[in-house]
Design a protein around this motif. Structure first.
Motif, PDB file in Angstrom:
ATOM      1  N   ASN A  72       0.818  -1.213   0.000  1.00  0.00           N
ATOM      2  CA  ASN A  72       0.000   0.000   0.000  1.00  0.00           C
ATOM      3  C   ASN A  72       0.855   1.268   0.000  1.00  0.00           C
ATOM      4  OD1 ASN A  72      -2.400  -1.503   0.059  1.00  0.00           O
ATOM      5  ND2 ASN A  72      -2.212  -1.731   2.263  1.00  0.00           N
ATOM      6  N   ILE A  73       2.013   1.175  -0.677  1.00  0.00           N
ATOM      7  CA  ILE A  73       2.913   2.301  -0.861  1.00  0.00           C
ATOM      8  C   ILE A  73       3.217   2.355  -2.350  1.00  0.00           C
ATOM      9  CG2 ILE A  73       5.215   3.212  -0.379  1.00  0.00           C
ATOM     10  CD1 ILE A  73       5.101   1.836   2.320  1.00  0.00           C
ATOM     11  N   GLY A  74       3.180   3.521  -2.929  1.00  0.00           N
ATOM     12  CA  GLY A  74       3.400   3.662  -4.361  1.00  0.00           C
ATOM     13  C   GLY A  74       4.814   3.266  -4.780  1.00  0.00           C
ATOM     14  N   SER A  75       4.944   2.789  -6.011  1.00  0.00           N
ATOM     15  CA  SER A  75       6.269   2.437  -6.507  1.00  0.00           C
ATOM     16  C   SER A  75       7.096   3.712  -6.636  1.00  0.00           C
ATOM     17  CB  SER A  75       6.161   1.723  -7.852  1.00  0.00           C
ATOM     18  OG  SER A  75       5.633   2.589  -8.816  1.00  0.00           O
ATOM     19  N   GLY A  76       8.392   3.581  -6.404  1.00  0.00           N
ATOM     20  CA  GLY A  76       9.275   4.731  -6.454  1.00  0.00           C
ATOM     21  C   GLY A  76       9.340   5.520  -5.158  1.00  0.00           C
ATOM     22  N   THR A  77       8.684   5.033  -4.120  1.00  0.00           N
ATOM     23  CA  THR A  77       8.712   5.723  -2.825  1.00  0.00           C
ATOM     24  C   THR A  77      10.079   5.529  -2.179  1.00  0.00           C
ATOM     25  OG1 THR A  77       6.353   5.380  -2.512  1.00  0.00           O
ATOM     26  CG2 THR A  77       7.638   5.855  -0.539  1.00  0.00           C
ATOM     27  N   ARG A  78      10.633   6.603  -1.631  1.00  0.00           N
ATOM     28  CA  ARG A  78      11.945   6.539  -0.985  1.00  0.00           C
ATOM     29  C   ARG A  78      11.813   5.887   0.391  1.00  0.00           C
ATOM     30  NH1 ARG A  78      16.745  10.271  -1.241  1.00  0.00           N
ATOM     31  NH2 ARG A  78      15.640  10.961  -3.092  1.00  0.00           N
ATOM     32  N   VAL A  79      12.670   4.908   0.635  1.00  0.00           N
ATOM     33  CA  VAL A  79      12.711   4.198   1.912  1.00  0.00           C
ATOM     34  C   VAL A  79      14.083   4.467   2.522  1.00  0.00           C
ATOM     35  CG1 VAL A  79      12.583   1.943   3.014  1.00  0.00           C
ATOM     36  CG2 VAL A  79      11.138   2.441   1.057  1.00  0.00           C
ATOM     37  N   THR A  80      14.118   4.905   3.785  1.00  0.00           N
ATOM     38  CA  THR A  80      15.351   5.310   4.450  1.00  0.00           C
ATOM     39  C   THR A  80      15.689   4.364   5.590  1.00  0.00           C
ATOM     40  OG1 THR A  80      14.841   7.616   3.949  1.00  0.00           O
ATOM     41  CG2 THR A  80      16.486   7.220   5.650  1.00  0.00           C
ATOM     42  N   LEU A  81      16.960   3.993   5.690  1.00  0.00           N
ATOM     43  CA  LEU A  81      17.440   3.147   6.786  1.00  0.00           C
ATOM     44  C   LEU A  81      17.612   4.002   8.034  1.00  0.00           C
ATOM     45  CD1 LEU A  81      18.526   0.322   7.627  1.00  0.00           C
ATOM     46  CD2 LEU A  81      20.793   1.174   7.010  1.00  0.00           C
ATOM     47  N   GLN A  82      17.123   3.495   9.170  1.00  0.00           N
ATOM     48  CA  GLN A  82      17.279   4.174  10.454  1.00  0.00           C
ATOM     49  C   GLN A  82      17.969   3.243  11.437  1.00  0.00           C
ATOM     50  OE1 GLN A  82      13.293   5.253  11.632  1.00  0.00           O
ATOM     51  NE2 GLN A  82      13.279   7.068  10.333  1.00  0.00           N
TER      52      GLN A  82
END
Length: 135
Positions: A72-82
């Protein structure tokens, strides 16, 4: 015949009592009831991230990957490591964009020795914590 009716009534009363006790035990066991109605719909459409590491432990500055999928997240969404540092989550300079299929894979190198707690955040979702031992 009267004895038969009394025995049947007693058996029925015992069965109802047992069912009530089992139902009460199930209700108080802490197991949540499955969601229904709007709440189930909200849970099904909520953004979510999964995260898995390719190793359980690595040497300092050794590369490993964290991969997973977005729902349920659009393609190309930025995902950040924390990374958890001193009781708070700090964004590391490691990001990746989700693919058309919702999957992602991120190369990671860590230098802080000991157990590192990592997670990914993006698109309004946060992944479960990934534990990585760095020797």
């Amino acid at each position: 015949m009267d004895r038969f009716r009394r025995a049947s009534a007693a058996a029925l009363l015992t069965a109802v009592t047992l069912c009530g006790a089992v139902g009460a035990a199930a209700a108080s066991s802490g197991v949540p009831a499955p969601p229904s109605g709007e709440r189930a719909h909200d849970l099904a459409t909520r953004p979510a991230l999964s995260a898995h590491a390719t190793a359980r432990g690595v040497a300092a500055w050794e590369e490993f990957r964290i991969h997973g999928s977005a729902r349920n997240i659009g393609s190309g969404t930025r995902v950040t490591l924390q990374q958890k540092q001193g009781g708070r989550w700090v964004a590391l300079p490691a990001t990746v964009r989700t693919a058309r299929t919702g999957e992602y894979s991120l190369r990671v190198k860590l230098g802080i020795r000991g157990e590192n707690l990592l997670r990914l955040a993006g698109g309004g979702a946060v992944s479960p914590v990934v534990r990585m031992a760095v020797n």
